[in-house]
Design a protein around this motif. Sequence first.
Motif, PDB file in Angstrom:
ATOM      1  N   LYS A   1      59.204 105.194  29.725  1.00 34.20           N
ATOM      2  CA  LYS A   1      59.580 104.929  31.115  1.00 34.20           C
ATOM      3  C   LYS A   1      60.993 105.435  31.365  1.00 34.20           C
ATOM      4  O   LYS A   1      61.878 105.246  30.544  1.00 34.20           O
ATOM      5  N   LEU A   2      61.180 106.065  32.526  1.00 32.01           N
ATOM      6  CA  LEU A   2      62.480 106.601  32.896  1.00 32.01           C
ATOM      7  C   LEU A   2      63.260 105.548  33.682  1.00 32.01           C
ATOM      8  O   LEU A   2      62.767 105.006  34.672  1.00 32.01           O
ATOM      9  N   TYR A   3      64.480 105.248  33.212  1.00 30.06           N
ATOM     10  CA  TYR A   3      65.360 104.290  33.877  1.00 30.06           C
ATOM     11  C   TYR A   3      66.575 105.032  34.417  1.00 30.06           C
ATOM     12  O   TYR A   3      67.014 106.024  33.840  1.00 30.06           O
ATOM     13  N   PRO A   4      67.168 104.562  35.515  1.00 31.72           N
ATOM     14  CA  PRO A   4      68.341 105.232  36.092  1.00 31.72           C
ATOM     15  C   PRO A   4      69.590 104.981  35.255  1.00 31.72           C
ATOM     16  O   PRO A   4      69.662 104.015  34.485  1.00 31.72           O
ATOM     17  N   PHE A   5      70.594 105.842  35.413  1.00 31.62           N
ATOM     18  CA  PHE A   5      71.874 105.651  34.748  1.00 31.62           C
ATOM     19  C   PHE A   5      72.496 104.345  35.219  1.00 31.62           C
ATOM     20  O   PHE A   5      72.279 103.905  36.346  1.00 31.62           O
ATOM     21  N   GLY A   6      73.257 103.717  34.328  1.00 31.82           N
ATOM     22  CA  GLY A   6      73.937 102.468  34.666  1.00 31.82           C
ATOM     23  C   GLY A   6      73.342 101.302  33.904  1.00 31.82           C
ATOM     24  O   GLY A   6      72.657 101.464  32.899  1.00 31.82           O
ATOM     25  N   ARG A   7      73.587 100.109  34.411  1.00 32.14           N
ATOM     26  CA  ARG A   7      73.111  98.875  33.762  1.00 32.14           C
ATOM     27  C   ARG A   7      71.671  98.588  34.186  1.00 32.14           C
ATOM     28  O   ARG A   7      71.333  98.634  35.362  1.00 32.14           O
ATOM     29  N   ILE A   8      70.843  98.273  33.198  1.00 34.19           N
ATOM     30  CA  ILE A   8      69.450  97.894  33.440  1.00 34.19           C
ATOM     31  C   ILE A   8      69.358  96.410  33.087  1.00 34.19           C
ATOM     32  O   ILE A   8      69.512  96.033  31.927  1.00 34.19           O
ATOM     33  N   GLU A   9      69.139  95.578  34.078  1.00 37.89           N
ATOM     34  CA  GLU A   9      69.128  94.128  33.864  1.00 37.89           C
ATOM     35  C   GLU A   9      68.000  93.684  32.943  1.00 37.89           C
ATOM     36  O   GLU A   9      68.185  92.828  32.096  1.00 37.89           O
ATOM     37  N   ARG A  10      66.792  94.264  33.151  1.00 39.76           N
ATOM     38  CA  ARG A  10      65.633  93.863  32.343  1.00 39.76           C
ATOM     39  C   ARG A  10      64.602  94.981  32.336  1.00 39.76           C
ATOM     40  O   ARG A  10      64.126  95.392  33.376  1.00 39.76           O
ATOM     41  N   THR A  11      64.266  95.441  31.134  1.00 47.62           N
ATOM     42  CA  THR A  11      63.214  96.450  31.006  1.00 47.62           C
ATOM     43  C   THR A  11      61.860  95.749  30.934  1.00 47.62           C
ATOM     44  O   THR A  11      61.786  94.526  30.833  1.00 47.62           O
ATOM     45  N   GLU A  12      60.795  96.531  30.954  1.00 52.78           N
ATOM     46  CA  GLU A  12      59.445  95.973  30.839  1.00 52.78           C
ATOM     47  C   GLU A  12      59.238  95.252  29.508  1.00 52.78           C
ATOM     48  O   GLU A  12      58.406  94.363  29.400  1.00 52.78           O
TER      49      GLU A  12
ATOM     50  N   CYS B   1      69.983  95.540  24.224  1.00 52.34           N
ATOM     51  CA  CYS B   1      69.985  94.253  23.521  1.00 52.34           C
ATOM     52  C   CYS B   1      68.785  93.458  24.003  1.00 52.34           C
ATOM     53  O   CYS B   1      68.433  93.519  25.185  1.00 52.34           O
ATOM     54  N   SER B   2      68.205  92.686  23.107  1.00 52.58           N
ATOM     55  CA  SER B   2      67.035  91.888  23.486  1.00 52.58           C
ATOM     56  C   SER B   2      67.453  90.699  24.331  1.00 52.58           C
ATOM     57  O   SER B   2      68.558  90.178  24.197  1.00 52.58           O
ATOM     58  N   LEU B   3      66.563  90.263  25.198  1.00 51.70           N
ATOM     59  CA  LEU B   3      66.779  89.086  26.032  1.00 51.70           C
ATOM     60  C   LEU B   3      66.118  87.849  25.427  1.00 51.70           C
ATOM     61  O   LEU B   3      66.073  86.801  26.048  1.00 51.70           O
ATOM     62  N   PHE B   4      65.584  87.982  24.214  1.00 53.72           N
ATOM     63  CA  PHE B   4      64.855  86.887  23.595  1.00 53.72           C
ATOM     64  C   PHE B   4      65.413  86.607  22.208  1.00 53.72           C
ATOM     65  O   PHE B   4      66.097  87.435  21.626  1.00 53.72           O
ATOM     66  N   HIS B   5      65.130  85.415  21.712  1.00 55.77           N
ATOM     67  CA  HIS B   5      65.563  84.993  20.376  1.00 55.77           C
ATOM     68  C   HIS B   5      64.349  84.565  19.580  1.00 55.77           C
ATOM     69  O   HIS B   5      63.527  83.789  20.054  1.00 55.77           O
ATOM     70  N   SER B   6      64.246  85.067  18.382  1.00 61.75           N
ATOM     71  CA  SER B   6      63.096  84.766  17.525  1.00 61.75           C
ATOM     72  C   SER B   6      63.236  83.394  16.870  1.00 61.75           C
ATOM     73  O   SER B   6      64.292  83.073  16.326  1.00 61.75           O
ATOM     74  N   PRO B   7      62.176  82.591  16.897  1.00 66.80           N
ATOM     75  CA  PRO B   7      62.207  81.309  16.185  1.00 66.80           C
ATOM     76  C   PRO B   7      62.309  81.552  14.676  1.00 66.80           C
ATOM     77  O   PRO B   7      61.616  82.405  14.140  1.00 66.80           O
ATOM     78  N   LEU B   8      63.189  80.817  14.020  1.00 69.08           N
ATOM     79  CA  LEU B   8      63.358  80.959  12.566  1.00 69.08           C
ATOM     80  C   LEU B   8      62.728  79.813  11.804  1.00 69.08           C
ATOM     81  O   LEU B   8      61.966  80.015  10.878  1.00 69.08           O
ATOM     82  N   HIS B   9      63.096  78.607  12.184  1.00 65.78           N
ATOM     83  CA  HIS B   9      62.640  77.432  11.451  1.00 65.78           C
ATOM     84  C   HIS B   9      61.700  76.608  12.321  1.00 65.78           C
ATOM     85  O   HIS B   9      62.109  76.089  13.361  1.00 65.78           O
TER      86      HIS B   9
ATOM     87  N   ASN C   1      56.001  85.617  25.160  1.00 66.54           N
ATOM     88  CA  ASN C   1      55.764  85.397  26.568  1.00 66.54           C
ATOM     89  C   ASN C   1      56.570  86.444  27.339  1.00 66.54           C
ATOM     90  O   ASN C   1      57.774  86.289  27.536  1.00 66.54           O
ATOM     91  N   LYS C   2      55.901  87.523  27.747  1.00 67.58           N
ATOM     92  CA  LYS C   2      56.579  88.632  28.409  1.00 67.58           C
ATOM     93  C   LYS C   2      57.119  88.237  29.787  1.00 67.58           C
ATOM     94  O   LYS C   2      58.121  88.769  30.238  1.00 67.58           O
ATOM     95  N   LYS C   3      56.463  87.291  30.435  1.00 65.97           N
ATOM     96  CA  LYS C   3      56.914  86.841  31.755  1.00 65.97           C
ATOM     97  C   LYS C   3      58.295  86.192  31.668  1.00 65.97           C
ATOM     98  O   LYS C   3      59.144  86.402  32.519  1.00 65.97           O
TER      99      LYS C   3
ATOM    100  N   CYS D   1      69.882  96.907  29.104  1.00 60.90           N
ATOM    101  CA  CYS D   1      70.392  98.172  28.561  1.00 60.90           C
ATOM    102  C   CYS D   1      71.523  98.737  29.397  1.00 60.90           C
ATOM    103  O   CYS D   1      71.681  98.415  30.575  1.00 60.90           O
ATOM    104  N   SER D   2      72.268  99.608  28.766  1.00 62.37           N
ATOM    105  CA  SER D   2      73.284 100.400  29.433  1.00 62.37           C
ATOM    106  C   SER D   2      72.880 101.855  29.229  1.00 62.37           C
ATOM    107  O   SER D   2      72.844 102.345  28.104  1.00 62.37           O
ATOM    108  N   CYS D   3      72.520 102.512  30.314  1.00 61.71           N
ATOM    109  CA  CYS D   3      72.033 103.892  30.269  1.00 61.71           C
ATOM    110  C   CYS D   3      73.159 104.846  30.654  1.00 61.71           C
ATOM    111  O   CYS D   3      73.659 104.802  31.775  1.00 61.71           O
ATOM    112  N   MET D   4      73.563 105.691  29.695  1.00 59.94           N
ATOM    113  CA  MET D   4      74.615 106.671  29.942  1.00 59.94           C
ATOM    114  C   MET D   4      74.032 108.071  29.792  1.00 59.94           C
ATOM    115  O   MET D   4      72.929 108.233  29.270  1.00 59.94           O
TER     116      MET D   4
END
Length: 76
Positions: free
Chosen positions: A7-18, A33-41, A52-54, A23-26
């Motif tokens: 998928k093509l994203y515009p230059f600049g800050r991308i708040e949330r990808t699919e 960076c991911s917006l989610f945290h993986s459960p460990l314990h 949960n993608k939503k 992301c920061s597109c230059m």
Amino acid sequence: GCMLNGKLYPFGRIERTEDCYTCSCMESEIHCCSLFHSPLHYDKKNCKIMFNKKHCDYDLVQKDDPSKKCSVYSRM
């Protein structure tokens, strides 16, 4: 723009990808960076992780009844 997972994203800050990244597109590169945290314990014997993608996060549910949630002791 920047191409990410077909998928093509515009230059600049991308708040949330699919795929739940911010992301920061230059012109020369893209940093994400991911917006989610993986459960460990958690109770690995009785619970399973479902993405949960939503909500851009992992749900921890009981293996024998996915309608019931499990407790997460820590995330990374």
